[in-house]
Design a protein around this motif. Sequence first.
Motif, mmCIF file in Angstrom:
data_model
loop_
_atom_site.group_PDB
_atom_site.id
_atom_site.type_symbol
_atom_site.label_atom_id
_atom_site.label_comp_id
_atom_site.label_asym_id
_atom_site.label_seq_id
_atom_site.Cartn_x
_atom_site.Cartn_y
_atom_site.Cartn_z
ATOM 1 N N ALA A 405 -102.014 37.606 -7.295
ATOM 2 C CA ALA A 405 -101.791 38.792 -8.113
ATOM 3 C C ALA A 405 -100.410 38.720 -8.773
ATOM 4 O O ALA A 405 -99.410 38.504 -8.079
ATOM 5 N N PRO A 406 -100.342 38.895 -10.107
ATOM 6 C CA PRO A 406 -99.045 38.834 -10.796
ATOM 7 C C PRO A 406 -98.022 39.795 -10.219
ATOM 8 O O PRO A 406 -96.829 39.510 -10.192
ATOM 9 N N ARG A 407 -98.502 40.948 -9.731
ATOM 10 C CA ARG A 407 -97.592 41.936 -9.165
ATOM 11 C C ARG A 407 -96.860 41.370 -7.947
ATOM 12 O O ARG A 407 -95.656 41.608 -7.758
ATOM 13 N N GLN A 408 -97.577 40.600 -7.120
ATOM 14 C CA GLN A 408 -96.945 40.005 -5.939
ATOM 15 C C GLN A 408 -95.956 38.903 -6.336
ATOM 16 O O GLN A 408 -94.872 38.794 -5.778
ATOM 17 N N ILE A 409 -96.369 38.101 -7.313
ATOM 18 C CA ILE A 409 -95.490 37.015 -7.750
ATOM 19 C C ILE A 409 -94.201 37.578 -8.347
ATOM 20 O O ILE A 409 -93.108 37.060 -8.113
ATOM 21 N N ALA A 410 -94.335 38.674 -9.120
ATOM 22 C CA ALA A 410 -93.169 39.264 -9.773
ATOM 23 C C ALA A 410 -92.139 39.733 -8.758
ATOM 24 O O ALA A 410 -90.928 39.735 -9.028
ATOM 25 N N GLU A 411 -92.598 40.130 -7.556
ATOM 26 C CA GLU A 411 -91.658 40.557 -6.527
ATOM 27 C C GLU A 411 -90.728 39.422 -6.105
ATOM 28 O O GLU A 411 -89.591 39.656 -5.691
ATOM 29 N N LEU A 412 -91.232 38.189 -6.199
ATOM 30 C CA LEU A 412 -90.451 37.037 -5.759
ATOM 31 C C LEU A 412 -89.479 36.543 -6.824
ATOM 32 O O LEU A 412 -88.573 35.766 -6.525
ATOM 33 N N VAL A 413 -89.686 36.972 -8.065
ATOM 34 C CA VAL A 413 -88.883 36.460 -9.176
ATOM 35 C C VAL A 413 -87.521 37.139 -9.252
ATOM 36 O O VAL A 413 -86.545 36.551 -9.737
ATOM 37 N N LYS A 414 -87.435 38.367 -8.766
ATOM 38 C CA LYS A 414 -86.191 39.119 -8.886
ATOM 39 C C LYS A 414 -85.037 38.365 -8.231
ATOM 40 O O LYS A 414 -85.156 37.854 -7.121
ATOM 41 N N ALA A 415 -83.912 38.290 -8.928
ATOM 42 C CA ALA A 415 -82.722 37.624 -8.385
ATOM 43 C C ALA A 415 -82.145 38.479 -7.257
ATOM 44 O O ALA A 415 -82.047 39.707 -7.391
ATOM 45 N N PRO A 416 -81.782 37.888 -6.148
ATOM 46 C CA PRO A 416 -81.223 38.664 -5.037
ATOM 47 C C PRO A 416 -79.836 39.184 -5.369
ATOM 48 O O PRO A 416 -79.103 38.598 -6.174
ATOM 49 N N ALA A 417 -79.473 40.298 -4.750
ATOM 50 C CA ALA A 417 -78.136 40.854 -4.973
ATOM 51 C C ALA A 417 -77.067 39.927 -4.412
ATOM 52 O O ALA A 417 -75.965 39.832 -4.943
ATOM 53 N N LYS A 418 -77.421 39.220 -3.336
ATOM 54 C CA LYS A 418 -76.484 38.295 -2.710
ATOM 55 C C LYS A 418 -77.202 36.989 -2.419
ATOM 56 O O LYS A 418 -78.252 36.984 -1.784
ATOM 57 N N ARG A 419 -76.652 35.882 -2.902
ATOM 58 C CA ARG A 419 -77.288 34.584 -2.706
ATOM 59 C C ARG A 419 -76.991 34.037 -1.314
ATOM 60 O O ARG A 419 -75.895 34.186 -0.787
ATOM 61 N N THR A 420 -78.000 33.368 -0.741
ATOM 62 C CA THR A 420 -77.844 32.732 0.561
ATOM 63 C C THR A 420 -77.031 31.458 0.412
ATOM 64 O O THR A 420 -77.308 30.661 -0.492
ATOM 65 N N PRO A 421 -76.021 31.230 1.274
ATOM 66 C CA PRO A 421 -75.229 29.991 1.164
ATOM 67 C C PRO A 421 -76.109 28.742 1.284
ATOM 68 O O PRO A 421 -77.046 28.710 2.080
ATOM 69 N N GLN A 422 -75.810 27.732 0.469
ATOM 70 C CA GLN A 422 -76.583 26.494 0.455
ATOM 71 C C GLN A 422 -75.751 25.401 1.113
ATOM 72 O O GLN A 422 -74.693 25.036 0.637
ATOM 73 N N HIS A 423 -76.263 24.903 2.253
ATOM 74 C CA HIS A 423 -75.514 23.891 2.996
ATOM 75 C C HIS A 423 -75.790 22.487 2.480
ATOM 76 O O HIS A 423 -75.042 21.565 2.785
ATOM 77 N N ARG A 424 -76.846 22.290 1.746
ATOM 78 C CA ARG A 424 -77.121 20.999 1.137
ATOM 79 C C ARG A 424 -76.502 21.019 -0.263
ATOM 80 O O ARG A 424 -77.088 21.546 -1.203
ATOM 81 N N TYR A 425 -75.304 20.456 -0.386
ATOM 82 C CA TYR A 425 -74.589 20.557 -1.657
ATOM 83 C C TYR A 425 -75.379 19.933 -2.800
ATOM 84 O O TYR A 425 -75.337 20.397 -3.938
ATOM 85 N N TRP A 426 -76.133 18.858 -2.490
ATOM 86 C CA TRP A 426 -76.881 18.160 -3.531
ATOM 87 C C TRP A 426 -78.086 18.957 -3.992
ATOM 88 O O TRP A 426 -78.673 18.666 -5.036
ATOM 89 N N ALA A 427 -78.500 19.968 -3.180
ATOM 90 C CA ALA A 427 -79.717 20.708 -3.510
ATOM 91 C C ALA A 427 -79.514 21.662 -4.681
ATOM 92 O O ALA A 427 -80.474 22.235 -5.178
ATOM 93 N N ALA A 428 -78.273 21.837 -5.117
ATOM 94 C CA ALA A 428 -77.947 22.557 -6.341
ATOM 95 C C ALA A 428 -78.492 23.994 -6.342
ATOM 96 O O ALA A 428 -79.663 24.223 -6.640
ATOM 97 N N PRO A 429 -77.646 24.972 -6.013
ATOM 98 C CA PRO A 429 -78.103 26.368 -6.074
ATOM 99 C C PRO A 429 -78.564 26.762 -7.470
ATOM 100 O O PRO A 429 -79.360 27.687 -7.628
ATOM 101 N N GLU A 430 -78.091 26.032 -8.495
ATOM 102 C CA GLU A 430 -78.511 26.330 -9.867
ATOM 103 C C GLU A 430 -79.997 26.046 -10.091
ATOM 104 O O GLU A 430 -80.570 26.448 -11.104
ATOM 105 N N LEU A 431 -80.638 25.334 -9.137
ATOM 106 C CA LEU A 431 -82.059 25.022 -9.283
ATOM 107 C C LEU A 431 -82.896 26.297 -9.356
ATOM 108 O O LEU A 431 -84.009 26.295 -9.894
#
Length: 478
Positions: A405-431
Amino acid sequence: MATALWSATLTTDAQGKVNATFKAPDSLTRYRVMAVAAKDADRFGSGESKFVVNKPLMVDPVVPRFAHLGDEILIKGIVHNTTPHDGNVELELTLDDNAILITEQRPFALVGVRNRITMNASRSERRPITLKAGETVAVAFPVRFVKTGTTTWKWQVRTTTWAPGAPALSDAVESKFEVNSPIPALREVQYFELTSASGSQNLLQRINPQLLESEGDLNLSFSQSRLYEARDALDQTLHYPYGCVEQTSSATLPWLALSRYEAMFPDLLQKAKANDAISKGVRRLLAMQTDSGGLSYWPGGDTPVYWGSAYGAFVLMKAKEWGVPVPQDSLDKLTDYLSKGLREFDLAASTENEKLTDAAMGLYVLAKAGKTEPAYATLLFQRREKLPETARLYLALSMCLNNAAPRQIAELVKAPAKRTPQHRYWAAPELAHPLRLLVATHLGMKAEAQAAATELLRTRTGRGDWGTTFGNAGACLP
C-alpha cells in the motif's frame, strides 16, 4: 625483465629442429632460453641456453622513477661500446619544457659541469666522449625540474671519429617519467546553476582562495542535465584501485546504470568497453562465492559477508538483465544464503543498526529476485520507528516491488528528525538521499523527490563526489 618470447605451439621438423623469431628487446642484458618438448603421452625432454642482447654502441639512461618540482639532481647516460674499436663519440641529451640543464656550479655536480656544450635555452647538451674497445662510460648531467607533468627526454649517441674501415654507429632512446608537486595538490569541484538571473554572478567567489593564489589548471564544463553532476563521483568509482566485494560491485554498477549516457561521459563510459567491464565485475564477484552461497570480502575467501552478498547479488542480477551471462545456479545459492541469513538475525528483538540495515537490504534484493519474504518485511515495518534511516528506505524499496500500500510506503520515506549514527564510514549516510529519491519517484511524490535530489547534490564533498565508492555508486542509481 619481461619475457621476450613465449610460444607453446611450436612443432619440430623431421630432424627435431624448430625455429622461432622475435624482435629483441632494446636493452643490454642476458636472456635465458628454456625449451620443453613433448611427444605422445610419455616422451618428454628439456634444454636450456642463454644469449646476450646488445648493440655495438648503446646509450642507457639512468633517470629517477619520478621527481618533484624544484628538485635538482644528477642524471646519467651510460654509454656502452661493445665493439673491438677505439674512438670518439658524442652524447646528446634533449629535455622538454619540464626541466632545464643546470649551468651554474653545484656541489653535487663537480664532474658533470666540464666539457659542456649547452644549447636551446639550457634544454639540450652535447658531450664528447673518448671510448676504448669494450668500454662503458657514465656521463653526468645536472638538471632542475621547473614544471609538473610527464617529462620526456631524448638521448642520442653517435660516433664522430672511429677506427678506419669501421662503420659509423649510433643509438637513440627516450626516457619518460612524472614530475609531481612536492606537496599534495589541492583540488576543488564546484557546481553552479546558470540562469538569466545569475548570469553576472562571480563563479570564483566560492573557490578556496588558496587555489586562486597558486598555479594550476581551471577546467570548465557545461551541461543542460543535472546528471552531469555525477561526473566526479563516477570518475572516482571507476578508477578506484582496489577490488573487495563492495568496491567491485560499486565499480560495476555505473556501467549498468549510466552506460546509455555515454554521450555525456565519453571519456568514462565508452559503449565498446561496457560489456567487458561488466563481465569482468561479474567474474570477480563469482570468484568470491563461498560454499554457503554468500560472497566473501575478497576473491578466494571462505567467510561470507551478508551486506556484501546482498550488494553483489543486486549487481549480478542487474548484469544478467543487461545481457551478461550469470549462472542461475550461482544466483539461486546467493539468494538462498540471503534468505537463511534473515532467519538468523533475530529481527524481532535485535537493536543492532548494522544488522537491521543489512536485513532490510537483503529483503530488497530478494524482492528484486522475485523471492519475497513478506513475514520479515511485515516484522520490520512493525518496528519501523526503531529502524535506521537507510534500513527504512531499503524496506520501502522492497515494499515497492511487492506492490504494498502506498500509504504504508510513504510512512517510511519521511526523513527522521534525528539521524542514527553510522559506524560503517564507507556505508555513506548520504546513501539515504538516492534511496529516498527512488522511493519518492515510484510513489509519484514530486516534492519529496525534488527535495531528495537537492539534498543529495548538497552533500557532496569538495572533490565533487560522495566520499566513498559505495556512496558514489549509490548516488548513480536514480
